[in-house]
Scaffold this active site. Sequence first.
Site, short mmCIF file in Angstrom:
data_model
loop_
_atom_site.label_atom_id
_atom_site.label_comp_id
_atom_site.label_asym_id
_atom_site.label_seq_id
_atom_site.Cartn_x
_atom_site.Cartn_y
_atom_site.Cartn_z
N THR A 303 53.47 42.46 29.16
CA THR A 303 52.78 43.68 29.61
C THR A 303 53.54 44.36 30.75
O THR A 303 53.67 45.58 30.78
CB THR A 303 51.35 43.36 30.07
OG1 THR A 303 50.62 42.80 28.97
CG2 THR A 303 50.63 44.61 30.55
N HIS A 418 43.31 40.15 24.16
CA HIS A 418 44.37 39.25 24.60
C HIS A 418 44.15 37.85 24.06
O HIS A 418 43.02 37.38 23.98
CB HIS A 418 44.44 39.21 26.14
CG HIS A 418 45.72 38.64 26.67
ND1 HIS A 418 46.04 37.31 26.56
CD2 HIS A 418 46.76 39.23 27.32
CE1 HIS A 418 47.23 37.10 27.10
NE2 HIS A 418 47.69 38.25 27.56
#
Length: 645
Positions: A303, A418
Site C-alpha cells: 500500500t 484486506h
Amino acid sequence: MKQLMTNGKNIFSKQLPLFLIAVLLFWIKTYTVYRIEFNLGLDNFMQKFLLFINPIGSAIFFFAIALLFKGRGKVRALLGMNFLLSFILYANVVYYRFFNDFITVPVLTQSNNFGQLGGSAMALISPTDILYFTDFFILLVLVLWKKVDLPATISRRTVTGVFLSGILFLSANIALAEMDRPQLLTRTFDRNYLVKYLGTYNYTIYDIIQSSKSSAQRALADSSDVAEVENYAKATYAEPNKEYFGQAKGKNVIYISLESLQSFMIGYKLNGEEVTPFLNSLLKDQNTMYFDNFFHQTGQGKTSDAEFMMENSLFGLPQGSVFTTKANNTYQSLSGILDQQGYTTSVFHGNGKSFWNRDEMYKSMGVEKFFDSAYYNMSDEDTLNYGLKDKPFFKESMPYLKGLKQPFSAKFITLSNHFPYPLDKEDQTIGPHNTGDKSVDQYFQTARYLDESIKQFFEDLQASGLADNTMVVMYGDHYGISENHKRAMGKVMSKNINDFEQAQLQRVPLFITSPGLKGGVNHTYGGDVDVRPTVMHLLGLDTKDYIDFGTDLLSKEHQQVVPFRNGDFVTPKVTKVDQKVYDNATGKQLSDKEAKQYDKYDELVKKKLELSDKLVYGDLLRFHTPEGFKPIERSKYDYNKREDQ
C-alpha cells in the site's frame, strides 16, 4: 583433493558427530521446506541441483561458528545457531505465504507495523509449523541424553578445515549459479532467483550487504549524479493531450485507495449477482474514465509503495518500503506541488498515524493535514482487521472533508478489504465463493462491502455540494489474492492460472471521474507511476520540469510498457514473466528467436528501475528543483495537534 575429502570425512564423522548430525538434519529440513512452501519455478537440472545442495554450505559455514566457543559453549552455540537459522527460514515461510516474497532487512525496520497485523499473521500460521523446528528438538534431545557431543577442545586445524569445507561448498554454489544465471548478484530485482540459486541463508547475508551499500549511497552522492536522471526524464517526457489538458483545472482532487481490489472483480458475478454493482455502474457514467489495462507496480511496500508511486511517479525500492527507509529524503510529490498551488493537502486514514511511518513520510511529501485514528470513533463494533471499517470511516470523514478550505486534495485509505478478509456477519450482503479456499471465498464479501462504502461516500459527496467541483481518482493499491492461491483462482476465473495468467491478474482498477470529463473505458496500458503526470495534466499543470518515470496515460506519446518491480513487464502485445515472453493474444510462450525482438523493452525496464533506485537511494532530488517549485519544508507540518481542537 582426495586427501582433503578424506580428512573432511574424518573430521565430521569421527571428531564431530554432533556437528555432522546437525548439518544433515538441517539440510534435509531446509530442502523439504523449499519444495513444500516456496514456488521457486525450477526450470532446469542446474536450478534443481543448486536448490538441493545450497543448504549444505550454509549449514557447515554457520554451524562452524559454534566451534569457536570454549568448552560446553560449543554445544549451546550450535543449538543457538540452529534455532536462529531455523527461525529465519520459518519467518520467510510465513512472510511468503501472503506476500509471495522473501523478507529483507528494510522490511525488518518496519517492525512497528507488525504489532497491528493481528489476524493476518495468525491466518498464516499452522499448528503443524512446529515441525519446521524438528531438527532443533532432535539435537536438544541427543545432547540432553548425552548420546552425542562436541569435544571440549577442538584443534585449530580442525576448525579451519570445517570453515574451508563450508567456503568450498559456498564458492562452488555461487560459481555454478553465475554460470546458469549470469549477473545474478548484480541484477537484484528478483529475490525469487536469489533464493532459488543461493538459498534463504546466503540470500539473507547478501541482502544485509546490499542494504548496507544502499545506506552509504546518499552520503556519497553529489549534484553530478542527478544529470543522467534529468536527461532521461526529458527524453521520455510525453506531451499532454490538448483535449484533456486542464479539464479539471481548479477542482478539488480526491484520491481513494481501494484496498487489495483487483480488476477481475469489476463486472464479476457470483451466483448471478454483481459483486461490485456501484463501481460497475461507473463504467456507464459519461464523466468517468476507467482504465482496464492498469497494473499495480508495488514491491514489498505494498500500500505504501502505491501511495509513493502515485504521488511521485518514482518506483518503490527493490527491498523494503520507501516510506520506512527513505522518509527524510527530498521529494517533489503531488501533495507538495498542489500545496504550492494554493491547495489544502490532506490524508484520511482509519489507523494509527505511524503505520507505514506515514507521520514522517507525509511531512516530506507536503501533506498539510493528516486525519488518523485519533479523529475517529475506534469502537470495537466499528473496527476490524487493520482499523476502522470503511463505512464508518467515510461517514465520520465527511465533516472534516467539508471543513477543508477549497481547493483541496484529499486521500482516503480504505482498510476493510484486506487479507485474511474477515467481515462481521451484519456487514455481509453477499455470500462467499465456494472454491474451498477461505481467504479467496471471503474476498468477495469484503469487496462487496468496499463497493457499498464507496457508493455511500459518493452519495454523501453529492449531498455536501462538493461533487460538482471535485475530481475523484480511485485505484486498486495492490493484489488481493497472491499467487499462492492459484488453484482457487482457477475456479474463480474458470481457467488454469499459470505464470502468464497470474501476471494478467495484476491488473487493478483505475477510475477518474469529474464533472465535464469525457468518460468511457480506456484500453491504454499503464501503471502506478503514470498517474501523477496524468492527474497533473488534467489539472492544467505541465510536468516537463519534473522527474517522472511514468507518462500521461491520455497522452498520444504515452509509452505502453509497464515495468514490474522484479524486472518483468507487460505491454499490449507481450508479457515477460520469469525470463519467459508470452504472446498476450494466445497466452503461449514465444521461442527465443521470437522473443528477441522484445529485448528492447527489457533494457528499457531495466534502465527505468535502475535510475529510479539511483535517485531514491542517493536522495538526488535535493540537487534538482523544478522551475517555480520550492523545496518542501518538513518543519511546517505537525500531526500531533488535532485539527478540530
